[in-house]
Scaffold this motif. Structure first.
Motif, PDB file in Angstrom:
ATOM      1  N   GLU A  24      83.329   8.074  22.629  1.00 37.14           N
ATOM      2  CA  GLU A  24      84.538   6.978  22.671  1.00 37.14           C
ATOM      3  C   GLU A  24      82.856   5.591  22.732  1.00 37.14           C
ATOM      4  O   GLU A  24      82.404   4.946  22.557  1.00 37.14           O
ATOM      5  CB  GLU A  24      85.165   6.605  23.837  1.00 37.14           C
ATOM      6  CG  GLU A  24      86.446   6.901  23.444  1.00 37.14           C
ATOM      7  CD  GLU A  24      86.345   8.607  23.971  1.00 37.14           C
ATOM      8  OE1 GLU A  24      87.342   9.931  24.186  1.00 37.14           O
ATOM      9  OE2 GLU A  24      85.174   9.195  24.894  1.00 37.14           O
ATOM     10  N   ARG A  25      81.652   6.381  24.093  1.00 34.61           N
ATOM     11  CA  ARG A  25      81.252   5.466  23.624  1.00 34.61           C
ATOM     12  C   ARG A  25      79.719   6.307  23.205  1.00 34.61           C
ATOM     13  O   ARG A  25      79.126   4.441  22.468  1.00 34.61           O
ATOM     14  CB  ARG A  25      79.965   6.163  25.407  1.00 34.61           C
ATOM     15  CG  ARG A  25      80.522   5.970  26.458  1.00 34.61           C
ATOM     16  CD  ARG A  25      80.414   6.660  28.226  1.00 34.61           C
ATOM     17  NE  ARG A  25      78.523   5.629  28.025  1.00 34.61           N
ATOM     18  CZ  ARG A  25      78.052   6.152  28.277  1.00 34.61           C
ATOM     19  NH1 ARG A  25      77.905   7.154  28.592  1.00 34.61           N
ATOM     20  NH2 ARG A  25      76.029   5.678  27.990  1.00 34.61           N
ATOM     21  N   HIS A  26      80.178   6.541  22.293  1.00 34.94           N
ATOM     22  CA  HIS A  26      78.976   6.789  21.070  1.00 34.94           C
ATOM     23  C   HIS A  26      79.622   5.765  19.980  1.00 34.94           C
ATOM     24  O   HIS A  26      78.578   5.153  19.710  1.00 34.94           O
ATOM     25  CB  HIS A  26      78.724   8.339  20.278  1.00 34.94           C
ATOM     26  CG  HIS A  26      78.752   8.650  19.075  1.00 34.94           C
ATOM     27  ND1 HIS A  26      77.628   8.789  18.444  1.00 34.94           N
ATOM     28  CD2 HIS A  26      79.561   8.130  17.925  1.00 34.94           C
ATOM     29  CE1 HIS A  26      77.290   8.943  17.240  1.00 34.94           C
ATOM     30  NE2 HIS A  26      78.129   8.261  16.902  1.00 34.94           N
ATOM     31  N   ALA A  27      80.965   5.611  19.975  1.00 33.36           N
ATOM     32  CA  ALA A  27      81.327   5.200  18.683  1.00 33.36           C
ATOM     33  C   ALA A  27      80.883   3.411  19.502  1.00 33.36           C
ATOM     34  O   ALA A  27      81.100   2.364  18.083  1.00 33.36           O
ATOM     35  CB  ALA A  27      82.988   5.639  18.869  1.00 33.36           C
ATOM     36  N   PHE A  28      81.000   2.805  20.289  1.00 37.06           N
ATOM     37  CA  PHE A  28      81.226   1.382  20.545  1.00 37.06           C
ATOM     38  C   PHE A  28      79.120   1.320  20.776  1.00 37.06           C
ATOM     39  O   PHE A  28      79.006   0.278  19.976  1.00 37.06           O
ATOM     40  CB  PHE A  28      81.666   1.665  21.889  1.00 37.06           C
ATOM     41  CG  PHE A  28      83.241   1.202  21.758  1.00 37.06           C
ATOM     42  CD1 PHE A  28      83.365  -0.193  22.155  1.00 37.06           C
ATOM     43  CD2 PHE A  28      83.467   2.526  22.681  1.00 37.06           C
ATOM     44  CE1 PHE A  28      84.751   0.458  21.788  1.00 37.06           C
ATOM     45  CE2 PHE A  28      85.384   2.076  22.253  1.00 37.06           C
ATOM     46  CZ  PHE A  28      86.388   0.611  22.278  1.00 37.06           C
ATOM     47  N   ASP A  29      78.412   2.369  21.247  1.00 35.17           N
ATOM     48  CA  ASP A  29      77.432   1.835  21.187  1.00 35.17           C
ATOM     49  C   ASP A  29      77.097   1.431  19.120  1.00 35.17           C
ATOM     50  O   ASP A  29      75.892   1.194  18.949  1.00 35.17           O
ATOM     51  CB  ASP A  29      76.477   3.084  21.240  1.00 35.17           C
ATOM     52  CG  ASP A  29      74.882   3.263  21.556  1.00 35.17           C
ATOM     53  OD1 ASP A  29      74.648   1.519  22.639  1.00 35.17           O
ATOM     54  OD2 ASP A  29      74.437   3.667  21.077  1.00 35.17           O
ATOM     55  N   LEU A  30      77.760   2.885  18.271  1.00 38.84           N
ATOM     56  CA  LEU A  30      77.243   2.349  16.861  1.00 38.84           C
ATOM     57  C   LEU A  30      77.728   1.393  16.354  1.00 38.84           C
ATOM     58  O   LEU A  30      76.753   0.847  15.552  1.00 38.84           O
ATOM     59  CB  LEU A  30      77.778   3.743  15.976  1.00 38.84           C
ATOM     60  CG  LEU A  30      78.082   3.799  14.565  1.00 38.84           C
ATOM     61  CD1 LEU A  30      76.672   3.735  14.190  1.00 38.84           C
ATOM     62  CD2 LEU A  30      78.257   5.226  14.389  1.00 38.84           C
ATOM     63  N   ALA A  31      79.058   0.877  16.832  1.00 38.30           N
ATOM     64  CA  ALA A  31      79.672  -0.317  16.137  1.00 38.30           C
ATOM     65  C   ALA A  31      78.625  -1.989  16.963  1.00 38.30           C
ATOM     66  O   ALA A  31      78.440  -2.278  15.807  1.00 38.30           O
ATOM     67  CB  ALA A  31      80.647  -0.947  17.158  1.00 38.30           C
ATOM     68  N   ALA A  32      78.580  -1.068  18.485  1.00 38.33           N
ATOM     69  CA  ALA A  32      77.282  -3.047  18.164  1.00 38.33           C
ATOM     70  C   ALA A  32      75.967  -2.338  17.285  1.00 38.33           C
ATOM     71  O   ALA A  32      75.530  -4.301  17.531  1.00 38.33           O
ATOM     72  CB  ALA A  32      77.307  -2.499  19.848  1.00 38.33           C
ATOM     73  N   ALA A  33      74.856  -1.945  17.731  1.00 35.68           N
ATOM     74  CA  ALA A  33      74.505  -1.246  16.697  1.00 35.68           C
ATOM     75  C   ALA A  33      74.368  -1.971  15.763  1.00 35.68           C
ATOM     76  O   ALA A  33      73.475  -2.715  14.579  1.00 35.68           O
ATOM     77  CB  ALA A  33      73.896  -0.113  16.792  1.00 35.68           C
ATOM     78  N   GLN A  34      75.629  -1.310  14.731  1.00 41.86           N
ATOM     79  CA  GLN A  34      76.133  -2.073  13.477  1.00 41.86           C
ATOM     80  C   GLN A  34      76.104  -3.290  13.282  1.00 41.86           C
ATOM     81  O   GLN A  34      75.159  -4.435  12.094  1.00 41.86           O
ATOM     82  CB  GLN A  34      77.488  -1.078  12.625  1.00 41.86           C
ATOM     83  CG  GLN A  34      76.893   0.237  12.183  1.00 41.86           C
ATOM     84  CD  GLN A  34      78.217   0.992  12.717  1.00 41.86           C
ATOM     85  OE1 GLN A  34      78.808   1.037  12.813  1.00 41.86           O
ATOM     86  NE2 GLN A  34      77.917   1.958  11.838  1.00 41.86           N
ATOM     87  N   ALA A  35      76.622  -4.204  13.820  1.00 38.98           N
ATOM     88  CA  ALA A  35      77.266  -5.771  14.553  1.00 38.98           C
ATOM     89  C   ALA A  35      75.213  -6.575  14.122  1.00 38.98           C
ATOM     90  O   ALA A  35      75.407  -7.280  13.940  1.00 38.98           O
ATOM     91  CB  ALA A  35      77.133  -5.825  15.575  1.00 38.98           C
ATOM     92  N   ALA A  36      74.580  -6.023  15.221  1.00 32.93           N
ATOM     93  CA  ALA A  36      73.738  -5.953  15.720  1.00 32.93           C
ATOM     94  C   ALA A  36      72.409  -6.722  14.280  1.00 32.93           C
ATOM     95  O   ALA A  36      71.912  -6.864  14.127  1.00 32.93           O
ATOM     96  CB  ALA A  36      72.371  -5.154  16.818  1.00 32.93           C
ATOM     97  N   ALA A  37      73.164  -5.470  13.113  1.00 41.16           N
ATOM     98  CA  ALA A  37      72.212  -5.236  11.585  1.00 41.16           C
ATOM     99  C   ALA A  37      72.828  -6.165  10.616  1.00 41.16           C
ATOM    100  O   ALA A  37      72.243  -6.045   9.785  1.00 41.16           O
ATOM    101  CB  ALA A  37      72.219  -3.536  11.726  1.00 41.16           C
TER     102      ALA A  37
END
Length: 362
Positions: A24-37
């Motif tokens: 779950e932490r992986h999924a949310f961190d990936l989502a955050a990185a993609q939003a920042a991009a």
């Protein structure tokens, strides 16, 4: 940031867990990185307050709280959002994502490939090479993208871990971070610690899960075994530990071990497929899976090698420099986006289908 020549994507991540653990932490961190991009990113959960609370500010959260017809409801939401990518994390989410035929359907193998959960997806992300080698008759595309240690969460700062446990400067703090589930082998660690750990060692168990009551019974009120539950400040807690132990029965590429490596902690782990790959070139101790004697003997040796009773607080703790080059967040996020785009329909052509395996990591 995304290339200016490529349009942003609309990405939906699906996580139906009730608690926040590694996947779950992986999924949310990936989502955050993609939003920042610059992408339009959504997360769909089952309505867990814990998952809602950690949703990044730039990511839109949607709740589908009831299992009944969840796949159909998810498909309708994905269609309404005009999503390019629907990305599932863990089995229940991947089964629901398979219904979302209006988008490219991706799954990350946080555990392992299971045909009934993954075979209908357009693409799979393997987190280690062994997973890629076991896809068998899977007909979609696949790529190896290693996990990375997620960015530390913005957690409220309370007492430091050693202060909370009232440990003296001559005491060794052994720690593990894991979902309290049989697969994580915390029961093996408790038995090994109780039988073999010297009297100047304490064990901190960070995490929660369905096995917690059973594990507490197994510990039997041992005065030096501490159950600390879920913590937002994992990186802060790791900084207070002297030795990290991963006693898992099975692992793909655990975030907790990556975080322990980032913290420079000495590591003792079981020889699962994922951990053998992760720690192959690292100065870590690996022991057979589900062997309490081997785990306990190694634990005893590592503790005695770290700090002896009577040493003052000023004695330096052992810290290890690990090569983290393969587990770079920016590179991995960019590789995932590249994988997404490789599966998108080209104008005037149908969506790509059929087997396309890429076991390389470049």
């Amino acid at each position: 940031m995304s290339s200016p020549t490529l349009p942003p994507l609309t990405i939906v991540h699906v996580v139906f867990s009730s608690r926040l653990a590694g996947a779950e932490r992986h999924a949310f961190d990936l989502a955050a990185a993609q939003a920042a991009a610059g992408h339009r990113v959504h997360v769909v959960s089952g309505g867990s307050p814990q998952l809602r609370r950690v949703t990044p500010e730039a990511v839109t959260h949607h709740a589908l709280p009831f299992p009944l017809m969840r796949g159909a409801r998810l498909a309708a939401l994905v269609r309404r959002l005009g999503a390019d990518i629907c990305h599932g994390h863990l089995g229940p989410a991947c089964k629901a994502v398979a219904r979302c035929t209006s988008a490219i359907r991706i799954g990350t193998l946080h555990v392992g490939y299971k045909p009934h959960q993954h075979e209908r997806l357009d693409g799979l992300i393997c987190v280690n090479r062994d997973q890629w080698a076991t896809l068998g008759t899977y007909l979609g595309a696949a790529r190896v993208v290693y996990n990375w240690p997620p960015q530390p969460m913005n957690a409220p700062r309370g007492p430091r871990l050693r202060e909370q446990l009232q440990l003296g400067g001559d005491q060794v703090l052994v720690g593990t971070v894991a979902r309290l589930h049989r697969s994580k082998g915390v029961d093996l660690l408790i038995r090994a610690f109780a039988q073999y750990a010297p009297s100047h060692a304490a064990l901190a168990i960070l995490g929660e899960g369905p096995q917690e009551r059973e594990l507490r019974r197994l510990a039997g009120g041992h005065p030096r075994i501490h159950f600390l539950g879920f913590r937002d400040d994992v990186d802060v807690a790791l900084a207070d530990m002297d030795l990290f132990v991963s006693p898992s029965r099975e692992e793909a590429l655990p975030l907790a071990v990556l975080e322990a490596m980032r913290a420079g902690l000495p590591i003792l782990a079981t020889r699962t497929d994922g951990l053998q790959q992760l720690l192959a070139e690292a100065p870590a101790t690996l022991v057979p899976v589900e062997d309490v004697t081997a785990l306990g003997t190694a634990l005893q040796a590592r503790i005695r090698g770290l700090r002896l009773p009577g040493h003052a607080r000023e004695v330096s703790r052992v810290r290890v420099m690990y090569d983290m080059g393969l587990y770079d967040r920016d590179i991995a996020v960019a590789r995932i986006e590249s994988f997404y785009r490789s599966l998108l329909p080209v104008e005037g052509q149908a969506r790509r289908s059929g087997p396309s395996l890429d076991g390389s990591y470049a």
